[in-house]
Design a protein around this motif. Structure first.
Motif, PDB file in Angstrom:
ATOM      1  N   ASP A 342      27.619  56.436  24.802  1.00  0.00           N
ATOM      2  CA  ASP A 342      27.822  57.481  23.797  1.00  0.00           C
ATOM      3  C   ASP A 342      26.765  57.400  22.704  1.00  0.00           C
ATOM      4  N   GLN A 343      26.347  56.184  22.360  1.00  0.00           N
ATOM      5  CA  GLN A 343      25.267  56.031  21.382  1.00  0.00           C
ATOM      6  C   GLN A 343      23.963  56.590  21.939  1.00  0.00           C
ATOM      7  N   ALA A 344      23.659  56.243  23.183  1.00  0.00           N
ATOM      8  CA  ALA A 344      22.407  56.690  23.795  1.00  0.00           C
ATOM      9  C   ALA A 344      22.353  58.209  23.897  1.00  0.00           C
ATOM     10  N   THR A 345      23.482  58.831  24.231  1.00  0.00           N
ATOM     11  CA  THR A 345      23.530  60.286  24.366  1.00  0.00           C
ATOM     12  C   THR A 345      23.227  60.971  23.041  1.00  0.00           C
ATOM     13  N   LEU A 346      23.831  60.472  21.968  1.00  0.00           N
ATOM     14  CA  LEU A 346      23.594  61.086  20.660  1.00  0.00           C
ATOM     15  C   LEU A 346      22.177  60.809  20.170  1.00  0.00           C
ATOM     16  N   TYR A 347      21.672  59.619  20.425  1.00  0.00           N
ATOM     17  CA  TYR A 347      20.315  59.297  20.005  1.00  0.00           C
ATOM     18  C   TYR A 347      19.310  60.199  20.727  1.00  0.00           C
ATOM     19  N   GLU A 348      19.528  60.450  22.006  1.00  0.00           N
ATOM     20  CA  GLU A 348      18.644  61.338  22.763  1.00  0.00           C
ATOM     21  C   GLU A 348      18.698  62.762  22.207  1.00  0.00           C
ATOM     22  N   ALA A 349      19.893  63.197  21.788  1.00  0.00           N
ATOM     23  CA  ALA A 349      20.018  64.521  21.172  1.00  0.00           C
ATOM     24  C   ALA A 349      19.232  64.576  19.861  1.00  0.00           C
ATOM     25  N   MET A 350      19.238  63.477  19.109  1.00  0.00           N
ATOM     26  CA  MET A 350      18.470  63.424  17.867  1.00  0.00           C
ATOM     27  C   MET A 350      16.974  63.473  18.162  1.00  0.00           C
ATOM     28  N   LEU A 351      16.529  62.771  19.193  1.00  0.00           N
ATOM     29  CA  LEU A 351      15.110  62.811  19.557  1.00  0.00           C
ATOM     30  C   LEU A 351      14.685  64.218  19.979  1.00  0.00           C
ATOM     31  N   ARG A 352      15.559  64.923  20.706  1.00  0.00           N
ATOM     32  CA  ARG A 352      15.248  66.303  21.092  1.00  0.00           C
ATOM     33  C   ARG A 352      15.151  67.198  19.859  1.00  0.00           C
ATOM     34  N   ALA A 353      16.075  67.001  18.924  1.00  0.00           N
ATOM     35  CA  ALA A 353      16.036  67.799  17.700  1.00  0.00           C
ATOM     36  C   ALA A 353      14.774  67.501  16.908  1.00  0.00           C
ATOM     37  N   ALA A 354      14.368  66.231  16.857  1.00  0.00           N
ATOM     38  CA  ALA A 354      13.145  65.856  16.159  1.00  0.00           C
ATOM     39  C   ALA A 354      11.920  66.467  16.816  1.00  0.00           C
ATOM     40  N   ALA A 355      11.885  66.450  18.145  1.00  0.00           N
ATOM     41  CA  ALA A 355      10.743  67.027  18.874  1.00  0.00           C
ATOM     42  C   ALA A 355      10.652  68.542  18.661  1.00  0.00           C
ATOM     43  N   ALA A 356      11.807  69.200  18.607  1.00  0.00           N
ATOM     44  CA  ALA A 356      11.845  70.658  18.470  1.00  0.00           C
ATOM     45  C   ALA A 356      11.450  71.125  17.075  1.00  0.00           C
ATOM     46  N   THR A 357      11.525  70.248  16.087  1.00  0.00           N
ATOM     47  CA  THR A 357      11.284  70.662  14.690  1.00  0.00           C
ATOM     48  C   THR A 357      10.058  69.995  14.077  1.00  0.00           C
ATOM     49  N   ARG A 358       9.300  69.253  14.900  1.00  0.00           N
ATOM     50  CA  ARG A 358       8.117  68.553  14.375  1.00  0.00           C
ATOM     51  C   ARG A 358       7.007  69.555  14.082  1.00  0.00           C
ATOM     52  N   GLY A 359       6.269  69.299  13.015  1.00  0.00           N
ATOM     53  CA  GLY A 359       5.114  70.149  12.704  1.00  0.00           C
ATOM     54  C   GLY A 359       5.419  71.233  11.703  1.00  0.00           C
TER      55      GLY A 359
END
Length: 359
Positions: A342-359
């Motif tokens: 469950d931790q890994a799933t949420l962390y991956e969602a955070m990484l996706r959100a970070a990638a989508a909003t970078r720049g």
């Protein structure tokens, strides 16, 4: 946060009691919830004979946490036509942080505002936002945290333990305040640094070859004055508010992570509200998130000025050391969260959100 940490014992107890709390909350029957909330449900939405009291507590004052509470209260009271009366209790007036969290779970108070790491005893996923090396700066963190997929998933972490998230916002980037100047990455070696009692924070100090020392915020300034610790990992607004420059004037801005704040309300209380008032509470939380961010940016700039005018110094690591710091820190989030799905799933969602909003 004002990023106050509670005593190690308190955090330890909170961790061990979280399952007990969860079990107790699950035993609350639908009949019991309706009975407790009956007066709320029986009244017409937005037209209460007497206002519903909402007590909100936090550990700090006159910072972004307190400002979020003010903004939220103004919106709730206006949009509910006075049906909800929001009472603000800064500076731990409602008890220590573990006691405020417990009180919110069982509806003796209705909301708690503070760094999500303090809720890691309720669910370890609350500490994920403090993972280093994910965001380029706090503006990036603000954008990423409000990507709908991640935002709702994070706010729902505590539902099974009696807590519903309604707010998620930025306080400041991380920094280190020390008794002796930090010029290079190697200067951290052997230092005793106060952190929050979460693996994500303690692991950062281990990689710097320093000793992580979790302790209550109230103990930190005396510990600095006495030389019991060499420094603290925190955020600028906390350090200026408590005049840390009197005991340790050196501050190095490392910015490896964002110091964030979450607002959780009692699920018992929230579920007892009429649907129209639940909507008011949710919308007021989202509005306060948006409104407090520019205020927080201005506040950080003001506090940097306060720090230097009081005789404190602000420095940065050399570029090669800063790059090395981020390189050392970036794997921590993935390594810590790999232990639980469950931790890994949420962390991956955070990484996706970070990638989508970078720049």
């Amino acid at each position: 946060m004002p990023l106050s940490a509670q005593p190690r014992r308190g955090t330890h107890n909170l961790c061990h009691r979280s399952e007990e709390w969860g079990a107790l909350i699950q035993k609350i029957t639908r009949r019991g919830v309706i009975a407790a909330a009956g007066p709320l449900i029986a009244r017409p939405a937005l037209a209460q004979a007497a206002p519903i009291v909402m007590k909100i507590g936090t550990a700090t004052i006159n910072d972004s946490q307190h400002q979020w509470m003010r903004l939220f209260a103004e919106t709730v009271q206006a949009r509910s036509n006075g049906a909800i009366k929001v009472e603000l209790y800064p500076t731990s007036q409602l008890g220590s942080i573990p006691r405020m969290i417990e009180g919110t779970q069982f509806n003796s108070i209705q909301a708690f505002v503070g760094p999500p790491e303090f809720l890691s005893g309720v669910d370890s996923r609350f500490e994920l936002l403090g993972a280093p090396g994910v965001f380029t700066d706090i503006s990036h963190a603000h954008r990423a945290m409000h990507v709908p997929e991640f935002h709702r998933a994070f706010l729902d972490i505590g539902l099974g333990k009696g807590l519903r998230g309604i707010g998620l916002f930025i306080n400041a980037p991380t920094c280190f305040n020390t008794r002796n100047r930090i010029d290079r990455l190697a200067d951290f070696e052997g230092r005793k640094i106060r952190v929050l009692a979460s693996p994500v924070q303690t692991e950062q100090l281990r990689r710097l070859k320093a000793t992580a020392v979790p302790m209550s915020l109230g103990e930190v300034l005396p510990a600095l004055q006495q030389g019991t610790i060499d420094g603290v990992m925190s955020a600028m607004p906390v350090l200026t508010a408590l005049r840390f420059y009197d005991a340790a004037k050196f501050l190095v801005e490392t910015n490896q992570a964002a110091v964030t704040v979450v607002t959780v309300v009692s699920k018992i209380w929230y579920d007892g509200l009429p649907p129209a008032l639940r909507t008011v509470v949710d919308e007021a939380g989202r509005k306060a998130d948006d409104d407090v961010f520019p205020w927080a940016l201005d506040f950080i700039a003001q506090q940097r000025k306060v720090w230097t005018e009081a005789g404190g110094t602000i420095t940065s690591l050399p570029p090669e050391d800063q790059a090395r710091l981020v390189e050392l820190m970036r794997p921590i989030g993935q390594e810590v969260t790999a232990r639980r799905r469950d931790q890994a799933t949420l962390y991956e969602a955070m990484l996706r959100a970070a990638a989508a909003t970078r720049g």
